[in-house]
Design a protein around this motif. Structure first.
Motif, PDB file in Angstrom:
ATOM      1  N   GLU A   1       0.855  -1.179   0.000  1.00  0.00           N
ATOM      2  CA  GLU A   1       0.000   0.000   0.000  1.00  0.00           C
ATOM      3  C   GLU A   1       0.894   1.232   0.000  1.00  0.00           C
ATOM      4  N   ASP A   2       0.738   2.053  -1.018  1.00  0.00           N
ATOM      5  CA  ASP A   2       1.535   3.279  -1.144  1.00  0.00           C
ATOM      6  C   ASP A   2       3.039   2.993  -1.071  1.00  0.00           C
ATOM      7  N   GLY A   3       3.452   1.887  -1.687  1.00  0.00           N
ATOM      8  CA  GLY A   3       4.867   1.543  -1.729  1.00  0.00           C
ATOM      9  C   GLY A   3       5.406   0.904  -0.478  1.00  0.00           C
TER      10      GLY A   3
ATOM     11  N   LEU B   1      11.777  -7.508  -5.201  1.00  0.00           N
ATOM     12  CA  LEU B   1      12.451  -6.705  -4.184  1.00  0.00           C
ATOM     13  C   LEU B   1      13.874  -6.315  -4.544  1.00  0.00           C
ATOM     14  N   CYS B   2      14.482  -6.990  -5.515  1.00  0.00           N
ATOM     15  CA  CYS B   2      15.838  -6.633  -5.897  1.00  0.00           C
ATOM     16  C   CYS B   2      16.066  -6.962  -7.368  1.00  0.00           C
ATOM     17  N   SER B   3      17.148  -6.445  -7.904  1.00  0.00           N
ATOM     18  CA  SER B   3      17.427  -6.630  -9.332  1.00  0.00           C
ATOM     19  C   SER B   3      18.680  -7.463  -9.574  1.00  0.00           C
ATOM     20  N   SER B   4      19.226  -8.061  -8.523  1.00  0.00           N
ATOM     21  CA  SER B   4      20.440  -8.866  -8.681  1.00  0.00           C
ATOM     22  C   SER B   4      20.173 -10.079  -9.559  1.00  0.00           C
TER      23      SER B   4
ATOM     24  N   GLY C   1       9.009  -1.713   4.900  1.00  0.00           N
ATOM     25  CA  GLY C   1       8.152  -2.783   5.406  1.00  0.00           C
ATOM     26  C   GLY C   1       8.628  -4.180   5.119  1.00  0.00           C
ATOM     27  N   VAL C   2       9.742  -4.324   4.388  1.00  0.00           N
ATOM     28  CA  VAL C   2      10.196  -5.671   4.034  1.00  0.00           C
ATOM     29  C   VAL C   2      11.715  -5.708   3.968  1.00  0.00           C
TER      30      VAL C   2
ATOM     31  N   ALA D   1       7.165   2.796   8.920  1.00  0.00           N
ATOM     32  CA  ALA D   1       7.886   2.052   7.887  1.00  0.00           C
ATOM     33  C   ALA D   1       9.053   2.840   7.307  1.00  0.00           C
ATOM     34  N   ALA D   2       8.852   4.136   7.090  1.00  0.00           N
ATOM     35  CA  ALA D   2       9.909   4.953   6.493  1.00  0.00           C
ATOM     36  C   ALA D   2      11.116   5.048   7.418  1.00  0.00           C
ATOM     37  N   ALA D   3      10.849   5.316   8.708  1.00  0.00           N
ATOM     38  CA  ALA D   3      11.946   5.423   9.676  1.00  0.00           C
ATOM     39  C   ALA D   3      12.656   4.086   9.844  1.00  0.00           C
ATOM     40  N   LEU D   4      11.881   3.004   9.888  1.00  0.00           N
ATOM     41  CA  LEU D   4      12.460   1.676  10.050  1.00  0.00           C
ATOM     42  C   LEU D   4      13.316   1.305   8.842  1.00  0.00           C
TER      43      LEU D   4
END
Length: 513
Positions: free
Chosen positions: A176-178, A214-217, A326-327, A368-371
């Motif tokens: 939700e909202d990124g 979640l990643c581009s590796s 969040g992840v 979430a942003a701070a974490l």
């Protein structure tokens, strides 16, 4: 009458305050005892969702649950896994188990101690001991059945009331909202369900189906391991991993129980010979068997004839430091190195310790942003252990894996010759392989010593034009091995982590409430 009423009211008020204070004090003690579960209870959700109950996921669930967090673990299959990799834990991994309180997970599974390594090359052998003198007597490597170890870890995690272990296949992340709010998963019965938490940690292994979101590796598969199980035989040197640096590939032997020896044959390339039409059997008997030590030869051939031949891709993937609010990715879903040196579980357990220590001061994970900004520290603080073992594994494979490059073969020969000399160089090497030395800079210096030894061997006693050319090719080949590995890990992150602000980042004040 009025004074008596005042006195009575005062006494009642005092008793009420004492009662409230007592309850409040007990509540604070209970909250401290429960850790951070009160926050989750207020929101009707877990603190953390862990996707995957392998080595990293199970250990993480136990570590966070032991700290009082409510952890919801979702694992695709809770039956005992049966794999041919993840069966050798290095000594540093054993130390990590002690740190996490999981040391009993290698008990009662017939695990075998690993005290050193034996390398075979061109008819010569080098026996190397791991420098364990300054550690507790129980600290050593371990060889075991992967599934037995996993089940012990899962049982340990599930023994905590704050950990909920559930079988289900996670299909997607809820965003939700990124910001990732949780996961969508299917239960064992096929019913679709959802789970929510302020932090989701994806530990679903090397075959992760969530990694790409979640990643581009990019995942590299330089070779495959072909697994055999040898029975009723003994290793030439008990309690040692035996590595045959054969012409065609690397062959590993190590005990995984008191009666069984695991054999892993590295087959380079994007595919393996067919098992069905007999190509694999022919390859093992004609190419590999002649290079197997005499003491193991008959058991090796018998294992081939038995027919239980299994394969597993050897994957390598650099860690992608890009974070999503969040992840968090962990374990083989996040970072892989060639399994030839057996460092994967050690890196995973080390990462668990780093993340546990970062989360300990936090009571509320809902910002979430701070974490997310705070957890940038995780990507930096894990680097010493991860980078050392990553570069070591991939460099070792490039030196001793099948290659047409003669210069690489000369570096590999120089490394073997250095190890054969014994002394400080060999003990340093085993300390690196065992994960006991976690210094990327020292590893690079170690590699340069090998290159210097190789160049010196070529130039002495009398340099010639041909010898100078071979030396130049050797130096070029060495650069072609180590420089891409350093680039993949990140020069600044690997050698100068203290230059990143995240290295010193304090827990956000709003999350410490």
């Amino acid at each position: 009458m009025y004074p008596l009423g005042v006195i009575t009211a005062s006494i009642l008020a005092l008793l009420l305050l004492v009662g409230i204070h007592g309850r409040w004090g007990k509540g604070r003690k209970a909250a401290r005892k429960r850790g951070y579960g009160a926050v989750a209870a207020r929101f009707g959700e877990a603190d953390v969702i862990v996707v995957g109950a392998g080595v990293t996921g199970s250990a993480l669930a136990y570590a966070l649950g032991k700290d009082g967090r409510r952890v919801h673990v979702i694992e695709r299959d809770l039956s005992q896994p049966d794999r041919i990799v993840g069966e050798a834990l290095q000594p540093a991994g054993c130390l990590n188990l002690f740190e996490l309180g999981l040391e009993d997970c290698v008990e009662k599974i017939d695990a075998q101690r690993i005290l050193g390594y034996v390398l075979y090359k061109d008819g010569r052998s080098a026996k190397l001991s791991i420098p364990l003198e300054k550690y507790h007597a129980d600290v050593a490597g371990r060889g075991f059945h992967h599934g037995r170890f996993i089940q012990r870890l899962r049982e340990k995690a599930a023994s905590l009331s704050s950990v909920q272990l559930k079988q289900g296949t996670v299909a997607s992340l809820i965003k939700e909202d990124g910001i990732v709010k949780g996961v969508v998963y299917k239960t064992k019965s096929g019913k679709e369900s959802k789970a929510f938490a302020p932090l989701t940690i994806v530990c679903d292994g090397c075959f992760s189906n969530l990694r790409h979101t979640l990643c581009s590796s990019e995942v590299d598969v330089p070779s495959y391991f072909v697994g055999l199980l040898l029975e009723d035989c003994q290793l030439p040197f008990p309690n040692h991993v035996h590595s045959i640096l054969a012409d065609s590939s690397i062959v590993l032997f190590y005990s995984i129980s008191s009666t069984e020896i695991r054999c892993l044959v590295d087959v380079p390339g994007p595919k393996v010979p067919s098992i069905v039409n007999g190509e694999m059997e022919m390859y093992l008997k004609t190419i590999v068997a002649p290079q197997v030590p005499t003491e193991l030869h008959d058991a090796f051939v018998a294992a081939i004839d038995k027919g239980n031949i299994r394969t597993m891709p050897c994957k390598s993937m650099p860690a992608d430091a890009h974070l999503t609010p969040g992840v968090l990715l962990m374990g083989d879903a996040f970072n892989m190195r060639h399994p030839v040196t057996g460092g994967g579980m050690t890196v995973g357990l080390s990462d668990v310790i780093v993340l546990r220590n970062l989360l300990r001061p936090l009571h509320d994970l809902h910002d979430a942003a701070a974490l997310c900004k705070y957890l940038e520290s995780f990507c930096i603080l894990r680097k010493p252990v991860a980078s050392t073992l990553n570069m070591l594994a991939d460099a070792f494979y490039k030196l001793f894996g099948a290659s047409p490059d003669e210069a690489r073969k000369e570096i590999g020969q120089a490394y073997f010759d250095c190890l054969s000399l014994g002394g400080g160089f060999s003990s340093d090497s085993t300390a690196f392989i065992g994960g006991l030395t976690a210094s990327p800079l020292h590893l690079v210096i170690h590699f340069l010593v090998v290159v210097t030894y190789g160049v010196g061997h070529l130039l002495l006693p009398i340099p010639s034009v041909q010898r100078l050319r071979r030396s130049a090719r050797l130096i070029s080949a060495a650069a072609g091995i180590i420089l891409p590995l350093i680039k993949a890990e990140g020069v600044r992150q690997t050698f100068f982590p203290a230059t990143f602000p995240a290295y010193y980042r304090a827990p956000p004040a709003q999350l410490k409430r």
